[in-house]
Write an enzyme that holds these catalytic residues in place. Structure first.
Site, mmCIF file in Angstrom:
data_model
loop_
_atom_site.group_PDB
_atom_site.id
_atom_site.type_symbol
_atom_site.label_atom_id
_atom_site.label_comp_id
_atom_site.label_asym_id
_atom_site.label_seq_id
_atom_site.Cartn_x
_atom_site.Cartn_y
_atom_site.Cartn_z
ATOM 1 N N HIS A 125 7.207 -27.618 19.851
ATOM 2 C CA HIS A 125 5.802 -27.276 19.790
ATOM 3 C C HIS A 125 4.691 -28.182 19.699
ATOM 4 O O HIS A 125 3.654 -28.027 20.034
ATOM 5 C CB HIS A 125 5.728 -26.114 18.928
ATOM 6 C CG HIS A 125 6.675 -24.714 19.386
ATOM 7 N ND1 HIS A 125 6.633 -23.990 20.570
ATOM 8 C CD2 HIS A 125 7.863 -24.552 18.908
ATOM 9 C CE1 HIS A 125 7.441 -23.367 20.616
ATOM 10 N NE2 HIS A 125 8.449 -23.460 19.668
ATOM 11 N N CYS A 139 10.774 -27.230 14.571
ATOM 12 C CA CYS A 139 9.805 -26.618 15.363
ATOM 13 C C CYS A 139 8.727 -27.663 16.094
ATOM 14 O O CYS A 139 8.430 -27.436 17.214
ATOM 15 C CB CYS A 139 8.852 -25.820 14.488
ATOM 16 S SG CYS A 139 9.780 -24.776 13.330
ATOM 17 N N CYS A 175 13.412 -18.157 17.414
ATOM 18 C CA CYS A 175 13.354 -19.564 17.655
ATOM 19 C C CYS A 175 14.709 -20.308 16.860
ATOM 20 O O CYS A 175 15.490 -21.187 17.460
ATOM 21 C CB CYS A 175 12.106 -20.008 17.474
ATOM 22 S SG CYS A 175 11.064 -20.413 18.424
ATOM 23 N N ARG A 178 9.817 -13.427 16.102
ATOM 24 C CA ARG A 178 9.694 -14.621 17.083
ATOM 25 C C ARG A 178 10.533 -15.650 16.252
ATOM 26 O O ARG A 178 10.933 -16.571 17.087
ATOM 27 C CB ARG A 178 8.340 -15.026 17.245
ATOM 28 C CG ARG A 178 8.011 -16.281 18.146
ATOM 29 C CD ARG A 178 8.459 -15.836 19.540
ATOM 30 N NE ARG A 178 9.681 -16.755 19.603
ATOM 31 C CZ ARG A 178 10.455 -17.061 20.704
ATOM 32 N NH1 ARG A 178 9.909 -16.332 21.945
ATOM 33 N NH2 ARG A 178 11.427 -17.619 20.884
ATOM 34 N N CYS A 215 0.783 -1.163 0.112
ATOM 35 C CA CYS A 215 -0.019 0.014 0.091
ATOM 36 C C CYS A 215 0.691 1.075 -0.052
ATOM 37 O O CYS A 215 0.717 2.214 -0.734
ATOM 38 C CB CYS A 215 -0.793 -0.061 1.145
ATOM 39 S SG CYS A 215 -2.564 -0.813 0.828
#
Lengths: 106, 266
Positions: free
Chosen positions: B186, B182, B227, B223, B119
Site C-alpha cells: 500500500h 502492509c 488482508c 478488511r 453505549c
C-alpha cells in the site's frame, strides 16, 4: 419491514419517459453453498419483482440465483396519468416486501 | 535619511517575503504535494456513480436500517440512541471522522463499533452487538454517514501516540507465509496492479464500506482480516487491540482526507 430505497420522480409531464430505480435489502443465499455442517444451505432469493401503476402492470421480472444480493432494478415507463406506483417483491420462504410511490402527471 | 528608511523598509519587505517563500518551500518539501488518493479515485466511473447516487448505493440501505435502530428503545434502561444524542445529523457530525478515540474514564482506545457497544452496555443496559453483525454495521453506517464530506480529524490526545506507534509497527512489519507487510503493497506498490485490481493506498475514508465482492457491508476490521488472510498471516483474534492500533495509524495517515462513508468498493 424490509429496507427499500426507491428513486422515482414525484411529478412528471404527460407523455414523458421516466426512470424508476428500486433497491431492496435482501440477504441472499444462492442454494449452491455448503454450510458449516457440509449440507447445502437452502436457497433464499427474491423470485419476482412487479411494478403496477394503479392496477396496470407496467414491469415485472423473474430473478435467479445469479442476481446479486440487495438487487437494484431500474426501468422506464411513460407517464400517461397520475397514479400510484406499487412495487412488490416476493421470494423464497414467504418473503414479501412492498413500497408505494405517488406520481403526479401534469 | 529618507532614502535610508526606504532601503530598510525595502529590506524588511524582501526579507519577510524571502522567509515566507523559504518556509513554504520547506513545508512543501517536508510533506510533499498531497499525492494521497482515496480508493474512490481508482474506481471506474460506473462504481463512482453507484456510490454517489443515494438510491443506487446499497450502503444506504444499511444507513436506513441504522436510522431505525437509532430511535429504537432497547435494553433494560429502555433508551434509544436518540434519547441521549437527539438528532444524529448534528450530534454525530464528525464523530466517525475522529474515531478511534479514548472514551472518558477508559484507558484504551475504541473504534466506532466499540463506542456503540459501550453505549449499549452502559447506557442502554443491553447486550453488546456481535462483532460485524448486521445491526452493528447498520448503526455504524448511520453514524458514519453523518460525517460525509468532513475531513478525517484524529484527536490530539497524547495517550494515543503509543497506540499509533504500535499501529505503524504492525503496518511496516513483514508477516505471514508470503512475508509481506502492509507497507509493501500500500506504500511501495500502490497504484500498480495485483491481478486485475489496482492496489489502493489503503486510506480508510469510507468505512463501513459496501463491497461488491462481499455482497454486503463490512467494517475496516473485516478488511484488515481479509488482508491478513491474503498474505497468509495469522489473524489477530476478533476483538484484539491490534486492529484498533492499526486503525489509529491509518486514520492518522489519512488525516485531512474526506469522509465518504458508506462507500462502494469493488
Amino acid at each position: 419491514m424490509a429496507n427499500i430505497l426507491v428513486n422515482a420522480p414525484k411529478t412528471a409531464k404527460r407523455g414523458a419517459v421516466i426512470e424508476i430505480k428500486a433497491l431492496i435489502m435482501h440477504q441472499m443465499e444462492t442454494g449452491f453453498r455448503p454450510g458449516p455442517n457440509g449440507q447445502i444451505l437452502p436457497r433464499n432469493i427474491i423470485e419476482h419483482f412487479t411494478a403496477t401503476w394503479d392496477d396496470a402492470e407496467i414491469f415485472s421480472m423473474e430473478m435467479s440465483p445469479a442476481i446479486s444480493a440487495n438487487p437494484f432494478v431500474s426501468f422506464f415507463a411513460v407517464a400517461s396519468e397520475s397514479g400510484t406506483l406499487h412495487l412488490r417483491w416476493t421470494g423464497d420462504h414467504g418473503f414479501v416486501a412492498e413500497e408505494k410511490v405517488a406520481i403526479a402527471v401534469e | 535619511m529618507r532614502a535610508r528608511y526606504f532601503a530598510i523598509a525595502l529590506f524588511l519587505v524582501f526579507g519577510a517575503s524571502f522567509a515566507l517563500a523559504q518556509s513554504q518551500g520547506q513545508s512543501q518539501r517536508g510533506s510533499g504535494a498531497d499525492t494521497r488518493r482515496s480508493g474512490y479515485q481508482d474506481m471506474g466511473p460506473a462504481l463512482q456513480q453507484m456510490q454517489d447516487d443515494d438510491t443506487a448505493n446499497p450502503g444506504m440501505l444499511f444507513v436506513q436500517q441504522g436510522s431505525k435502530l437509532w430511535s429504537a428503545r432497547v435494553g433494560v434502561a429502555g433508551k434509544a440512541c436518540a434519547d441521549c444524542h437527539g438528532d444524529a445529523a448534528t450530534s454525530m457530525k464528525g464523530v466517525a471522522a475522529r474515531y478511534p478515540a479514548i472514551p472518558p474514564g477508559a484507558d484504551r482506545p475504541v473504534d466506532l463499533e466499540g463506542r456503540i457497544d459501550l453505549c449499549r452496555t452502559e447506557r442502554q443496559q443491553a447486550p453488546a452487538f456481535a462483532h460485524d453483525s448486521q445491526d452493528s454495521l447498520a448503526l455504524q453506517a448511520f453514524v458514519a454517514a453523518q460525517s460525509r464530506g468532513q475531513p478525517i480529524a484524529p484527536p490530539d490526545d497524547p495517550r494515543l501516540s503509543s497506540w499509533r506507534v504500535q499501529g505503524e509497527e504492525i503496518y511496516r512489519r513483514r508477516q505471514g507465509q508470503l512475508n509481506l507487510s502492509c507497507a509493501i503493497c500500500h506504500d511501495e506498490n500502490a497504484g500498480k496492479k495485483l491481478a486485475g485490481v489496482t492496489i489502493p493506498q489503503a486510506h480508510p475514508t469510507g468505512y463501513p464500506v459496501y463491497r461488491l465482492e462481499w455482497q454486503g457491508l463490512g467494517s475496516l476490521r473485516r478488511r484488515l482480516r481479509n488482508c491478513l488472510f491474503g498474505i497468509r498471516a495469522e489473524l489477530y483474534p476478533v476483538g484484539a487491540p491490534e486492529y484498533v492500533a492499526l486503525e489509529l495509524y491509518l486514520m492518522e495517515r489519512a488525516k485531512g482526507m474526506t469522509m465518504e462513508a458508506p462507500a462502494v468498493r469493488p
